[in-house]
Motif scaffolding. Structure first.
Motif, short mmCIF file in Angstrom:
data_model
loop_
_atom_site.label_atom_id
_atom_site.label_comp_id
_atom_site.label_asym_id
_atom_site.label_seq_id
_atom_site.Cartn_x
_atom_site.Cartn_y
_atom_site.Cartn_z
N ARG A 1 -41.53 -1.26 18.53
CA ARG A 1 -40.51 0.03 18.59
C ARG A 1 -40.07 0.39 17.11
N PRO A 2 -40.05 1.94 16.92
CA PRO A 2 -39.80 2.29 15.56
C PRO A 2 -38.19 1.78 15.12
N GLN A 3 -37.41 1.41 16.14
CA GLN A 3 -35.91 1.22 15.54
C GLN A 3 -36.07 0.01 14.83
N ARG A 4 -36.84 -0.82 14.94
CA ARG A 4 -37.17 -2.13 14.32
C ARG A 4 -38.14 -2.16 13.01
N LEU A 5 -38.35 -0.79 12.73
CA LEU A 5 -39.09 -0.67 11.55
C LEU A 5 -38.44 0.24 10.52
N HIS A 6 -38.39 -0.16 9.39
CA HIS A 6 -37.62 0.71 8.18
C HIS A 6 -38.48 0.75 7.07
N THR A 7 -38.82 2.36 6.93
CA THR A 7 -39.53 2.77 5.84
C THR A 7 -38.75 2.49 4.36
N VAL A 8 -39.52 2.01 3.59
CA VAL A 8 -38.76 1.84 2.27
C VAL A 8 -39.74 2.29 1.19
N VAL A 9 -38.82 2.86 -0.02
CA VAL A 9 -39.51 3.31 -0.98
C VAL A 9 -39.03 2.78 -2.37
N ALA A 10 -39.28 2.86 -3.33
CA ALA A 10 -39.08 2.45 -4.72
C ALA A 10 -37.49 2.83 -4.96
N ASP A 11 -36.81 1.96 -5.87
CA ASP A 11 -35.56 2.66 -6.30
C ASP A 11 -34.55 2.57 -5.26
N SER A 12 -34.52 1.66 -4.44
CA SER A 12 -33.57 2.03 -3.33
C SER A 12 -33.08 0.40 -3.11
N GLU A 13 -31.96 -0.11 -2.08
CA GLU A 13 -31.47 -1.26 -1.97
C GLU A 13 -31.23 -1.26 -0.40
N PHE A 14 -31.01 -2.47 0.23
CA PHE A 14 -30.56 -2.69 1.59
C PHE A 14 -30.32 -4.17 1.57
N THR A 15 -29.49 -4.66 2.78
CA THR A 15 -29.41 -5.94 2.96
C THR A 15 -30.13 -6.26 4.36
N ALA A 16 -30.45 -7.42 4.36
CA ALA A 16 -31.31 -8.04 5.45
C ALA A 16 -30.75 -9.27 5.78
N GLY A 17 -29.64 -9.23 6.72
CA GLY A 17 -28.97 -10.52 6.99
C GLY A 17 -28.19 -11.12 5.65
N PRO A 18 -28.32 -12.20 5.27
CA PRO A 18 -27.52 -12.49 4.03
C PRO A 18 -28.45 -12.35 2.85
N PHE A 19 -29.43 -11.45 2.94
CA PHE A 19 -30.28 -11.28 1.70
C PHE A 19 -30.00 -9.88 1.18
N HIS A 20 -29.92 -9.95 0.00
CA HIS A 20 -29.78 -8.42 -0.71
C HIS A 20 -31.13 -8.04 -1.46
N VAL A 21 -31.60 -6.88 -1.16
CA VAL A 21 -32.88 -6.63 -1.44
C VAL A 21 -32.97 -5.14 -2.17
N ARG A 22 -33.38 -5.08 -3.42
CA ARG A 22 -33.78 -4.14 -4.39
C ARG A 22 -35.30 -3.77 -4.40
N THR A 23 -35.65 -2.37 -4.49
CA THR A 23 -37.11 -2.01 -4.40
C THR A 23 -37.43 -1.46 -5.90
N TYR A 24 -38.76 -1.75 -6.37
CA TYR A 24 -39.21 -1.20 -7.48
C TYR A 24 -40.53 -0.74 -7.32
N GLY A 25 -41.21 -0.04 -8.25
CA GLY A 25 -42.58 0.22 -8.31
C GLY A 25 -42.90 1.63 -7.50
N GLY A 26 -43.65 1.63 -6.56
CA GLY A 26 -43.84 2.82 -6.01
C GLY A 26 -45.46 2.94 -5.64
N GLN A 27 -46.33 2.43 -6.54
CA GLN A 27 -47.68 2.74 -6.41
C GLN A 27 -48.51 1.51 -6.47
N HIS A 28 -49.62 1.31 -5.72
CA HIS A 28 -50.62 0.15 -6.05
C HIS A 28 -51.27 0.30 -7.33
N ALA A 29 -51.63 -0.95 -7.91
CA ALA A 29 -52.34 -0.64 -9.45
C ALA A 29 -53.86 0.01 -9.01
#
Length: 220
Positions: A83-111
């Motif tokens: 189900r798409p409701q359980r799937l979250h698309t992410v991109v670089a330079d964002s942040e979100f929480t996942a339960g007790p975890f705080h997550v930041r995102t970086y990069g954007g492209q595979h080497a």
């Protein structure tokens, strides 16, 4: 926070009774790593980082599990009746929480592997400002020094000099290896000897983790 390394690039984090797993790929012990999981983070669509068949089976069996991943990964999981409701698309330079975890995102492209091989989206994750998983990239988090970094030790897209330069650039307190399944035992010893030496020269401790080995990460 407890970190457990599985084969290749799969890592499990546990904190306050919650479980977060990064990159459960085809070279890894997916079902074991995902036992009791709450959140899955995927860096990119390549199968050694996301086994969509086995991950999809876990998601169908456990409808409460959430996934954060680049668009290409989300699309493949939707095709497997997740189900798409359980799937979250992410991109670089964002942040979100996942339960007790705080997550930041970086990069954007595979080497880059080769100019004739198309690149794909790759998102690196910093969890709780304590540990960085770059996926298939040598991106260094901007504006943040992360004390524990997971370093891609060997890949078709890298050479040892780049691995060393990445470690030096992160200024991490300690590093553990990921992306190591393509190395023989002899090759692993050769690479780790040089990487550990030069990491130490710049004040970073290199610590090898065997599959299923755990280490407690200090709070930031």
């Amino acid at each position: 926070m407890l970190l457990t390394k599985f084969t290749h690039s799969c890592v499990r984090l546990e904190k306050d009774g919650a479980v977060l797993v990064l990159d459960p790929g085809t070279f890894s012990e997916v079902e074991e790593a995902l036992d009791g999981v709450d959140t899955v983070l995927v860096t990119h669509v390549h199968p050694d980082h996301c086994d969509v068949e086995r991950l999809g089976a876990v998601l169908r069996a456990r409808p409460e599990v959430q996934v954060h991943a680049p668009e290409a990964v989300v699309a493949e999981l939707v095709e497997r009746v997740v189900r798409p409701q359980r799937l979250h698309t992410v991109v670089a330079d964002s942040e979100f929480t996942a339960g007790p975890f705080h997550v930041r995102t970086y990069g954007g492209q595979h080497a880059l592997i080769h100019p004739l091989i198309p690149t794909v989206a790759n998102v690196g994750y910093v969890v709780d400002d304590a540990v960085f998983h770059p996926g298939d990239s040598f991106t260094v988090p901007h504006g943040l020094t992360v004390p524990t970094v997971l370093v891609p030790l060997h890949a078709p897209w890298s050479k040892m000099a780049e691995v060393i330069d990445f470690i030096v650039a992160t200024r991490a307190t300690r590093v553990h290896q990921i992306h190591d399944a393509l190395l023989s035992e002899t090759g692993l010893q050769v690479v780790e000897k040089q990487v550990a030496h030069f990491a130490g020269v710049y004040g970073t401790e290199y610590q090898h983790l065997a599959p299923r080995e755990s280490v407690e990460l200090p709070a930031v």
